[in-house]
Structures are given as structure tokens and as C-alpha cells.
Scaffold this active site. Sequence first.
Site, short mmCIF file in Angstrom:
data_model
loop_
_atom_site.label_atom_id
_atom_site.label_comp_id
_atom_site.label_asym_id
_atom_site.label_seq_id
_atom_site.Cartn_x
_atom_site.Cartn_y
_atom_site.Cartn_z
N THR A 293 29.69 -21.79 21.62
CA THR A 293 29.81 -20.26 21.96
C THR A 293 31.13 -19.99 22.43
O THR A 293 31.63 -18.72 22.74
CB THR A 293 28.66 -19.76 23.05
OG1 THR A 293 29.09 -20.27 24.21
CG2 THR A 293 27.43 -20.20 22.54
N ASP B 56 43.31 -33.15 27.62
CA ASP B 56 43.29 -34.51 27.01
C ASP B 56 44.77 -35.25 26.82
O ASP B 56 45.01 -36.17 27.13
CB ASP B 56 42.59 -34.35 25.50
CG ASP B 56 41.18 -34.18 25.64
OD1 ASP B 56 40.41 -34.56 26.60
OD2 ASP B 56 40.79 -33.88 24.55
N ASP C 225 44.46 -30.32 22.74
CA ASP C 225 43.84 -29.94 24.00
C ASP C 225 44.76 -30.41 25.25
O ASP C 225 45.03 -31.49 25.45
CB ASP C 225 42.48 -30.91 24.02
CG ASP C 225 41.82 -30.48 25.16
OD1 ASP C 225 40.54 -29.93 24.99
OD2 ASP C 225 42.18 -30.85 26.39
N ARG D 283 34.30 -24.61 28.80
CA ARG D 283 33.98 -23.78 27.60
C ARG D 283 32.95 -24.49 26.92
O ARG D 283 32.72 -25.81 26.46
CB ARG D 283 34.93 -23.62 26.64
CG ARG D 283 36.23 -23.07 26.99
CD ARG D 283 36.94 -22.70 25.83
NE ARG D 283 37.56 -23.41 25.03
CZ ARG D 283 38.39 -23.09 23.88
NH1 ARG D 283 38.51 -21.92 23.40
NH2 ARG D 283 38.89 -24.24 23.33
N1 URA Z 1 42.61 -25.34 25.18
C1 URA Z 1 43.30 -26.32 25.02
O1 URA Z 1 43.56 -27.19 25.69
N2 URA Z 1 44.08 -26.05 23.84
C2 URA Z 1 43.90 -25.11 22.93
O2 URA Z 1 44.47 -25.21 22.02
C3 URA Z 1 42.77 -24.30 23.17
C4 URA Z 1 42.25 -24.32 24.61
#
Ligand code: URA
Length: 210
Positions: A109, A204, A201, A105
Site C-alpha cells: 500500500t 540499502d 533504495d 512503508r
Molecule cells: N525510498 C528510497 O530509498 N528510494 C526511493 O527511490 C524511494 C523511496
Amino acid sequence: MHENVTVADHPLIQHKLTLMRSTSTSTAQFRQLLREISLLLAYEVTRNLPLESTTITTPLEDMSAPVLEGKKLCFVSILRAGNGLLEGMLDLVPSARVAHVGLYRDPKTLVPIEYYLKAPEALDARICIVVDPMLATGNSAVAAVSRIKEAGASQLRFVCLLAAPEGIENFVHEHPDVPLITAAIDRQLNDHGYILPGLGDAGDRMYGTK
Ligand code: URA
């Protein structure tokens, strides 16, 4: 609720998801829980796969017995977090084929940018199950499903762990033919496209990169 959206509300899924959300869950535990949940989600997404009959011989007699119809399934992992769902699913369906779609991503944007695509042959003859733990804006899922359709797939399903209402709206609008299975629908997105309350995330947390 959209008719094409299923919340997999099995108590084991819900319990494990709560553990995954908590900041007190370690990277190792997070990965293990995701693997366990993916088995349960795989069970849910495959429950209505078509069967056909084949004749086999048991130690006692011949019988006509059910087997999965058609070509091997194809799991489609949206890199990188999709791999966390993929691994457990492959435990349950070891003969499945695997496609990878690399998307990131753009942080400003939130538009998905493709950097990798590799898929098995004969996608048109396979049921394709696209996996990504987080359906946030839905832009990556929409883009990945579009690419897999362009590559020939026509029978698709999408599996995630957490979905935001905004992502669901986007996805069902763009791909009304693709059933969506999620373990939970959370409240909303924040300004950075993260799901609230969410789990942070997913990539992560799986790989300990933050
Ligand atoms: N991607 C993720 O890993 N966590 C989110 O909250 C949104 C997109």
C-alpha cells in the site's frame, strides 16, 4: 515551483549527488558522499536561523556578539535512511538534540507504519529539522512531521536529498507551513514508489543490505 520548496543547487551538492546515483559507487563511498552532502544541506537549512546578541570578552575588549537564539535545535531522523543525513548535520551542529521516528512503508500500500518514536523535551520551543534522504510518495515524511507536531513542535523544516514531484505535492498540501529543502527534484515515481531516475533504495545503498 512552490514558494516553500528550495532546491539546493550548490555545485558541490550536484556533483556529489551524481556520484551517489551511479551504480558504480560503492557502499563506503555512498555513505561518505551522503555525509558530505548533509553538511552542505545543513548549511542551507540553517542559513536563516534567528540570532540574538550576547556580551563576551575578547582578549582585547568586551563586545556584543551574535549567537543562535533560543533552545538547541532538534534534528528528527526518519529511520533508517534519515540517519545518513543526520550524522553530517550533527558534525555541523554538535549541540543539537535528536529525535528518531521509526516508519516503514507497507510494500503493497506504500502507507507508512510507525514502530518507534523518541523525542527530546520542549519540542515546542525548538526549531525541528526533519531529515530523510528520499521524498518519494511523501507519505512517510507527512506522517513523521504530523507525529512531531503532535509531540509539540510548531517550527519545522524538512530536508531531503531527492524528491519526486508527487511527494512534493503531497507534502506541501499536508504541511504548507513547513519549508522543504532538497538537492534535486527527479522526474517521477515508478509503480513500486521508487524515484526515477533516483539512486535506488537509500537505506540499502547506505548499509549494503541488498
Ligand atoms: N525510498 C528510497 O530509498 N528510494 C526511493 O527511490 C524511494 C523511496
